[in-house]
Design a protein around this motif. Structure first.
Motif, short mmCIF file in Angstrom:
data_model
loop_
_atom_site.label_atom_id
_atom_site.label_comp_id
_atom_site.label_asym_id
_atom_site.label_seq_id
_atom_site.Cartn_x
_atom_site.Cartn_y
_atom_site.Cartn_z
N ASN A 14 36.24 40.52 49.94
CA ASN A 14 34.95 40.38 50.00
C ASN A 14 34.53 39.75 49.06
O ASN A 14 33.72 39.64 47.91
N VAL A 15 35.24 38.25 48.96
CA VAL A 15 34.90 37.33 47.86
C VAL A 15 34.56 36.00 48.30
O VAL A 15 34.63 36.04 49.79
N SER A 16 34.19 35.16 47.57
CA SER A 16 33.80 33.88 47.98
C SER A 16 35.01 33.02 48.27
O SER A 16 36.25 33.07 47.85
N PRO A 17 34.86 31.95 49.48
CA PRO A 17 36.08 31.36 49.59
C PRO A 17 36.83 30.55 48.43
O PRO A 17 37.63 30.07 48.45
N ALA A 18 35.88 30.35 47.46
CA ALA A 18 36.20 29.53 46.17
C ALA A 18 37.41 30.31 45.41
O ALA A 18 38.19 29.71 44.77
N VAL A 19 37.48 31.44 45.72
CA VAL A 19 38.47 32.22 45.11
C VAL A 19 39.48 32.90 45.95
O VAL A 19 40.27 34.11 45.61
N PRO A 25 40.98 25.03 47.79
CA PRO A 25 40.38 23.72 48.15
C PRO A 25 39.09 23.84 48.81
O PRO A 25 38.37 23.02 49.29
N LEU A 26 38.62 24.83 49.22
CA LEU A 26 37.33 25.42 49.80
C LEU A 26 36.11 24.97 48.94
O LEU A 26 36.24 25.94 47.81
N ARG A 27 35.31 24.27 49.13
CA ARG A 27 34.16 23.71 48.03
C ARG A 27 32.76 24.32 48.98
O ARG A 27 32.61 24.24 50.11
N LYS A 28 31.72 24.28 48.04
CA LYS A 28 30.56 24.84 48.54
C LYS A 28 29.99 23.73 49.48
O LYS A 28 29.00 24.17 50.43
N GLU A 29 30.25 22.41 49.17
CA GLU A 29 29.60 21.29 50.04
C GLU A 29 29.96 21.54 51.30
O GLU A 29 29.29 21.00 52.32
N GLY A 30 31.17 22.30 51.58
CA GLY A 30 31.44 22.42 53.29
C GLY A 30 30.75 23.60 53.81
O GLY A 30 30.85 23.45 54.95
N PHE A 38 29.02 31.01 51.90
CA PHE A 38 30.15 30.78 50.64
C PHE A 38 29.94 31.53 49.58
O PHE A 38 30.78 31.71 48.57
N ASN A 39 28.65 32.33 49.43
CA ASN A 39 28.56 33.39 48.58
C ASN A 39 28.48 32.90 47.07
O ASN A 39 29.10 33.32 46.35
N GLU A 40 27.85 31.75 46.85
CA GLU A 40 27.67 31.15 45.69
C GLU A 40 27.29 31.92 44.44
O GLU A 40 27.47 31.92 43.40
N GLY A 41 26.39 32.74 45.04
CA GLY A 41 25.80 33.78 43.90
C GLY A 41 26.86 34.59 43.09
O GLY A 41 26.55 35.34 42.10
N LEU A 42 28.16 34.80 43.73
CA LEU A 42 29.15 35.60 43.16
C LEU A 42 30.37 34.46 43.08
O LEU A 42 31.26 34.75 43.76
N PRO A 43 30.62 33.63 42.25
CA PRO A 43 31.63 32.68 42.43
C PRO A 43 32.89 33.16 41.69
O PRO A 43 33.82 32.70 41.86
N TYR A 44 32.73 34.23 41.12
CA TYR A 44 34.11 34.85 40.55
C TYR A 44 34.68 35.98 41.58
O TYR A 44 33.93 36.34 42.47
N LEU A 45 35.79 36.23 41.03
CA LEU A 45 36.37 37.26 41.61
C LEU A 45 35.92 38.80 41.23
O LEU A 45 35.11 38.83 40.69
N HIS A 46 36.45 39.82 41.97
CA HIS A 46 35.96 41.07 41.46
C HIS A 46 37.57 41.51 41.19
O HIS A 46 38.66 40.95 41.55
N GLN A 47 37.81 42.67 40.46
CA GLN A 47 38.90 42.92 39.80
C GLN A 47 39.93 43.18 41.02
O GLN A 47 41.13 42.90 40.71
N ARG A 48 39.73 44.01 41.90
CA ARG A 48 40.81 44.26 42.94
C ARG A 48 41.26 42.95 43.76
O ARG A 48 42.35 42.65 43.84
N ALA A 49 40.24 42.05 44.06
CA ALA A 49 40.87 40.80 44.57
C ALA A 49 41.49 40.00 43.61
O ALA A 49 42.29 39.37 44.05
N ALA A 50 41.29 40.07 42.21
CA ALA A 50 41.74 39.25 41.27
C ALA A 50 43.29 39.69 41.21
O ALA A 50 44.05 38.77 40.95
N GLN A 51 43.51 40.93 41.28
CA GLN A 51 44.92 41.17 41.05
C GLN A 51 45.79 41.05 42.41
O GLN A 51 47.05 40.79 42.33
N THR A 52 45.17 41.28 43.48
CA THR A 52 45.74 40.95 44.88
C THR A 52 46.27 39.44 44.97
O THR A 52 47.30 38.80 45.16
N ARG A 53 45.13 38.62 44.46
CA ARG A 53 45.50 37.12 44.56
C ARG A 53 46.64 36.73 43.54
O ARG A 53 47.50 36.12 43.85
N ALA A 54 46.63 37.58 42.36
CA ALA A 54 47.42 37.19 41.37
C ALA A 54 48.92 37.68 41.79
O ALA A 54 49.91 36.62 41.81
N GLU A 55 49.09 38.68 42.50
CA GLU A 55 50.25 39.13 43.08
C GLU A 55 50.93 38.22 44.03
O GLU A 55 52.17 38.09 44.26
#
Length: 314
Positions: A14-19, A25-30, A38-55
Motif C-alpha cells: 500500500n505505497v506509491s509507485p515511486a517507492v 522509474p515510475l514518475r507522477k507525470e505518468g 500515484f498517491n503523491e500525498g504519501l511519497p515516502y514509504l511506510h516502515q513495513r514496506a521499507a523493510q520489505t523493499r530493503a530485503e
C-alpha cells in the motif's frame, strides 16, 4: 504498468509507485490522468514496506527459502538508527547520568538487541516498551520540523517511524529518561525485565485452549514485513494476534507453478478437528509455509484421511 524492471522485483504494501522498488522509474507525470493512483500525498514509504523493499533489494537470486523468510521477516526497519542515537546519548553522559539499576539493564537489552522481533527475543520487548515511552515525550518541535501538522516530539518520532523515515532529533537526555518508564512497565507487568517477545505476543484461535508465541507484527514504531495486528488481553500485559496476513502465499512461476501457503489459524471450523489450529502451531509460530497440491494430485492423495463416495440415484 511496467515490464521487466531492472531491479528484478516490485513490492507493494500500500505505497506509491515511486517507492515500489529502489530507484523506481515510475514518475507522477505518468499518472497525470489518474493522480490518485500515484498517491503523491504519501511519497515516502511506510516502515513495513521499507523493510520489505530493503530485503528484496539486497538479493540477486531469490531462493524459495529466502522468499519465505522475507514474507515472515521480523526485522524492524531503522531500529539500528535508534540504537545508535541511544548509544550516543549514553556515551555523551560519560557515566554522569544516574540511572536506576533496572534502567541500566534496559539500556543493555536495547543496545545488545539484534533488531529482530523473534519469539525468543527479550531485547525486542524492551525496545517496544522504550519506544512507547519515547513516543510519549511531550516537548514541542519547531514548526519547520513538524510532520502532518504534529507539534509534539514524541508523536513526530512515531510518524517518522511509521513513514520509514530517519528518526528526528530527540535530545539524548530524553532518550535516556525513557528507559525508566520502559523498565518500570515490564517490571510491574511481569516482575522481570527479560521478557521474551513471544511471552507478550501470542496467537490463539477462539474456541481453542492453546496459545502460541509469535514474532513480527504491526506495532507502532515496530511494523515488520510480517504483518499481524494485536489486541490487548484482559490481563493488560499480553497481546493477542487478531488480524493482518490472512493468506500468506509464495508462488514460484515454474512450469507447472509451485505454491506454498499459510492459513491462520487452521483450515477447519470444527474445534474438535486436528486442523482447527494446527497451522498456528506448526506453521505460524515457526514462520513457515506448507506446500499446496492444486497441480500435484498424487501428493494430495498421500494426505487423505477419509473418503466419502456420493452416488446419484437413477
Amino acid at each position: 504498468q511496467i515490464a521487466n524492471p531492472p531491479q528484478g522485483y516490485m513490492q507493494n504494501c500500500n505505497v506509491s509507485p515511486a517507492v515500489m522498488m529502489v530507484d523506481s522509474p515510475l514518475r507522477k507525470e505518468g499518472f497525470a490522468a489518474r493522480p490518485y493512483l500515484f498517491n503523491e500525498g504519501l511519497p515516502y514509504l511506510h516502515q513495513r514496506a521499507a523493510q520489505t523493499r530493503a530485503e528484496l533489494d539486497g538479493e540477486t537470486r531469490l531462493t524459495l527459502a529466502r522468499a519465505i523468510e522475507i514474507a515472515h521477516s521480523t526485522v524492524v526497519y531503522n531500529a539500528d538508527a535508534w540504537q545508535a542515537r541511544l548509544r550516543q546519548a549514553w556515551e555523551a553522559e560519560a557515566g554522569g547520568r544516574k540511572l536506576s539499576d533496572d534502567a541500566r539493564a534496559a539500556l543493555k537489552l536495547v543496545l545488545d538487541w539484534n533488531r529482530r522481533a523473534d519469539e525468543s527475543s527479550t531485547g525486542a520487548t524492551m525496545y517496544q516498551a522504550w519506544k512507547d515511552a519515547v513516543y510519549a515525550i511531550p516537548d514541542e518541535v519547531p514548526e519547520t520540523k513538524r510532520i502532518r501538522g504534529e507539534s509534539r516530539l514524541g508523536e513526530v518520532a512515531r510518524l517518522h517511524d511509521r513513514g520509514g523515515l530517519e528518526p528526528p532529533e530527540v535530545p539524548g537526555p530524553r532518550l535516556l529518561e525513557a528507559l525508566e518508564p520502559a523498565a518500570k512497565r515490564l517490571r510491574d507487568d511481569w516482575g522481570r525485565l527479560d521478557v521474551a517477545f513471544g511471552d507478550a505476543f501470542r496467537i490463539q484461535r477462539d474456541g481453542s485452549p492453546r496459545s502460541f508465541p509469535i514474532g513480527g507484527g504491526s506495532l507502532p514504531g515496530m511494523a515488520k514485513p510480517r504483518a499481524v495486528s494485536f489486541r490487548q488481553q484482559p490481563d493488560k500485559r499480553t497481546q493477542r494476534g487478531v488480524g493482518g496476513q490472512t493468506a500468506t502465499q509464495i508462488v514460484v512461476l515454474t512450469k507447472p507453478p509451485r505454491s506454498y501457503s499459510l492459513l491462520p489459524l487452521g483450515e477447519s471450523d470444527d474445534p474438535t478437528s486436528p486442523h482447527f489450529d494446527d497451522q498456528a502451531e506448526r506453521l505460524m509460530q515457526k514462520r513457515d509455509l506448507k506446500p499446496t497440491y492444486f497441480l500435484r494430485k498424487d501428493e494430495l492423495l498421500e494426505h487423505v484421511t477419509s473418503t466419502t463416495v456420493l452416488e446419484r440415484r437413477r
